[in-house]
Design an enzyme around this catalytic site. Structure first.
Site, PDB file in Angstrom:
ATOM      1  N   SER A  81      38.580  24.694  34.980  1.00 21.27           N
ATOM      2  CA  SER A  81      38.003  24.691  36.327  1.00 21.27           C
ATOM      3  C   SER A  81      37.164  23.416  36.432  1.00 21.27           C
ATOM      4  O   SER A  81      36.923  22.744  35.415  1.00 21.27           O
ATOM      5  CB  SER A  81      37.109  25.929  36.470  1.00 21.27           C
ATOM      6  OG  SER A  81      36.139  25.753  37.469  1.00 21.27           O
ATOM      7  N   TYR A 134      30.980  32.349  34.269  1.00 18.49           N
ATOM      8  CA  TYR A 134      32.250  31.677  34.569  1.00 18.49           C
ATOM      9  C   TYR A 134      32.274  30.265  33.999  1.00 18.49           C
ATOM     10  O   TYR A 134      33.238  29.855  33.356  1.00 18.49           O
ATOM     11  CB  TYR A 134      32.444  31.651  36.089  1.00 18.49           C
ATOM     12  CG  TYR A 134      33.780  31.099  36.530  1.00 18.49           C
ATOM     13  CD1 TYR A 134      34.927  31.887  36.478  1.00 18.49           C
ATOM     14  CD2 TYR A 134      33.897  29.798  37.023  1.00 18.49           C
ATOM     15  CE1 TYR A 134      36.162  31.390  36.889  1.00 18.49           C
ATOM     16  CE2 TYR A 134      35.118  29.292  37.439  1.00 18.49           C
ATOM     17  CZ  TYR A 134      36.250  30.095  37.375  1.00 18.49           C
ATOM     18  OH  TYR A 134      37.461  29.597  37.795  1.00 18.49           O
TER      19      TYR A 134
HETATM   20  N1  LIG Z   1      41.006  29.555  43.060  1.00 19.37           N
HETATM   21  C1  LIG Z   1      40.286  28.540  42.621  1.00 19.37           C
HETATM   22  O1  LIG Z   1      39.670  27.792  43.392  1.00 19.37           O
HETATM   23  C2  LIG Z   1      40.187  28.253  41.140  1.00 19.37           C
HETATM   24  C3  LIG Z   1      39.450  27.146  40.731  1.00 19.37           C
HETATM   25  C4  LIG Z   1      39.348  26.866  39.377  1.00 19.37           C
HETATM   26  C5  LIG Z   1      39.986  27.669  38.447  1.00 19.37           C
HETATM   27  N2  LIG Z   1      40.691  28.736  38.868  1.00 19.37           N
HETATM   28  C6  LIG Z   1      41.328  29.557  37.838  1.00 19.37           C
HETATM   29  O2  LIG Z   1      42.695  29.735  38.141  1.00 19.37           O
HETATM   30  C7  LIG Z   1      43.145  30.986  37.609  1.00 19.37           C
HETATM   31  C8  LIG Z   1      43.855  31.764  38.704  1.00 19.37           C
HETATM   32  O3  LIG Z   1      42.909  32.021  39.744  1.00 19.37           O
HETATM   33  P1  LIG Z   1      43.324  32.494  41.205  1.00 19.37           P
HETATM   34  O4  LIG Z   1      42.540  31.697  42.166  1.00 19.37           O
HETATM   35  O5  LIG Z   1      44.806  32.557  41.304  1.00 19.37           O
HETATM   36  O6  LIG Z   1      42.699  33.969  41.190  1.00 19.37           O
HETATM   37  P2  LIG Z   1      43.204  35.328  41.841  1.00 19.37           P
HETATM   38  O7  LIG Z   1      42.021  36.207  41.875  1.00 19.37           O
HETATM   39  O8  LIG Z   1      43.971  35.057  43.099  1.00 19.37           O
HETATM   40  O9  LIG Z   1      44.249  35.862  40.735  1.00 19.37           O
HETATM   41  C9  LIG Z   1      43.817  36.237  39.456  1.00 19.37           C
HETATM   42  C10 LIG Z   1      44.799  37.270  38.896  1.00 19.37           C
HETATM   43  O10 LIG Z   1      44.319  37.645  37.591  1.00 19.37           O
HETATM   44  C11 LIG Z   1      44.506  39.045  37.460  1.00 19.37           C
HETATM   45  N3  LIG Z   1      43.569  39.590  36.472  1.00 19.37           N
HETATM   46  C12 LIG Z   1      42.212  39.570  36.519  1.00 19.37           C
HETATM   47  N4  LIG Z   1      41.709  40.258  35.486  1.00 19.37           N
HETATM   48  C13 LIG Z   1      42.764  40.713  34.747  1.00 19.37           C
HETATM   49  C14 LIG Z   1      42.889  41.494  33.567  1.00 19.37           C
HETATM   50  N5  LIG Z   1      41.814  41.998  32.926  1.00 19.37           N
HETATM   51  N6  LIG Z   1      44.133  41.764  33.104  1.00 19.37           N
HETATM   52  C15 LIG Z   1      45.224  41.302  33.749  1.00 19.37           C
HETATM   53  N7  LIG Z   1      45.173  40.569  34.883  1.00 19.37           N
HETATM   54  C16 LIG Z   1      43.947  40.276  35.374  1.00 19.37           C
HETATM   55  C17 LIG Z   1      44.208  39.592  38.855  1.00 19.37           C
HETATM   56  O11 LIG Z   1      44.728  40.898  39.036  1.00 19.37           O
HETATM   57  C18 LIG Z   1      44.874  38.538  39.746  1.00 19.37           C
HETATM   58  O12 LIG Z   1      46.228  38.866  40.017  1.00 19.37           O
HETATM   59  C19 LIG Z   1      41.900  31.675  37.053  1.00 19.37           C
HETATM   60  O13 LIG Z   1      41.825  31.493  35.663  1.00 19.37           O
HETATM   61  C20 LIG Z   1      40.763  30.950  37.753  1.00 19.37           C
HETATM   62  O14 LIG Z   1      39.574  31.003  37.020  1.00 19.37           O
HETATM   63  C21 LIG Z   1      40.815  29.058  40.178  1.00 19.37           C
END
Ligand SMILES: NC(=O)c1ccc[n+]([C@@H]2O[C@H](COP(=O)([O-])OP(=O)(O)OC[C@H]3O[C@@H](n4cnc5c(N)ncnc54)[C@H](O)[C@@H]3O)[C@@H](O)[C@H]2O)c1
Length: 248
Positions: A140, A153
């Site tokens: 991130s 986080y």
């Molecule tokens: N969206 C952003 O701006 C952003 C920025 C930086 C990093 N990220 C990272 O990208 C990755 C994806 O994020 P996103 O935005 O798609 O999030 P999101 O919330 O849309 O999707 C996350 C998914 O992870 C699953 N999940 C969470 N806990 C779980 C568990 N214990 N077991 C199994 N599945 C689990 C959820 O059910 C969901 O489907 C993450 O690691 C997040 O930290 C996202």
């Protein structure tokens, strides 16, 4: 890019970036194992099946090591090999340090870091036997910056940067490339509260040189590159996909 004869396991595939990765890898010919704790992962698999993608959805709570062990027992029994592991699942709870409990901190570390360690350990054991593979982790902006109101986080995403480099160092000689993407502000459910906050949403938008939030597809494209043989000599990197935020 071509993933014919490749099998990719994608976590967090029910939603957001993981779902976009599943669609892109599927369109490029990969056989998919989609993992999530949410039953919405079955709908994602059904959509992909309609597009003739070979895909299976599996429910697994990645905060539970027994679930992870069972997942891999099953995978090893039913698949000849896993070529690509994408560790996309993650959580965030935005709160000041004073309101962050040990429970919250441990829960975030368990899903964002510990599960990545456990999943990757299983994956490298299998990939080593089959001549190599690719692991793509999720950092991130907070792998680089401290941020505000996200101590658990940012700690977890800092750890992911180091975990990525450690795995890369030990497994490069086995033809396993381990990299991370570091998404910026991406429009997914994870940011629903941020987007809904009129003040913060404008502040964030003004920080992005590209003058737009990222889409899950923006990140998925870079993940596909890292999952493909185009990146065979790229390992141990953390690639920002942030519309230029970190370069400001
Ligand atoms: N969206 C952003 O701006 C952003 C920025 C930086 C990093 N990220 C990272 O990208 C990755 C994806 O994020 P996103 O935005 O798609 O999030 P999101 O919330 O849309 O999707 C996350 C998914 O992870 C699953 N999940 C969470 N806990 C779980 C568990 N214990 N077991 C199994 N599945 C689990 C959820 O059910 C969901 O489907 C993450 O690691 C997040 O930290 C996202």
């Amino acid at each position: 890019m071509n993933f014919n004869n490749k099998t990719a396991l994608v976590t967090g595939a029910a939603n957001g970036i993981g779902k976009a990765i599943a669609h892109q890898l599927g369109q490029l010919g990969a056989q998919l194992i989609l993992v999530d704790r949410s039953e919405a992962v079955f709908q994602v698999a059904e959509q992909l099946k309609n597009d003739n993608v070979r895909v299976e959805a599996v429910i697994c709570d990645l905060s539970n090591e027994d679930h992870i062990d069972h997942l891999w027992e099953d995978v090893k029994a039913r698949y000849e090999k896993v070529d690509v592991l994408v560790n996309s699942a993650g959580i965030i709870k935005r709160q000041p340090i004073s309101e962050t409990s040990t429970f919250d901190f441990e829960k975030t570390m368990s899903i964002n870091v510990m599960s990545v360690f456990q999943m990757s350990k299983h994956a490298v054991a299998l990939m080593t036997k089959h001549g190599g593979g690719k692991i793509i982790n999720f950092g991130s902006l907070l792998s680089f910056l401290g941020g505000f109101h996200a101590v658990a986080y940012s700690s977890s995403k800092g750890a992911i940067a180091q975990l990525t480099k450690s795995f890369s160092n030990e497994y490069a000689k086995h033809n396993i490339q381990v990299n991370a993407v570091a998404p910026g502000y991406i429009e997914t459910d994870m940011n629903t509260d941020l987007k809904a906050d009129a003040k913060r949403s404008v502040e964030v938008s003004e920080r992005i040189p590209a003058e737009r939030w990222g889409t899950p597809e923006d990140v998925a494209k870079v993940v596909c590159f890292l999952a493909s043989d185009l990146s065979d000599y790229v390992t141990g990197t953390i690639i920002p996909v942030d519309g230029g935020v970190l370069a400001r």
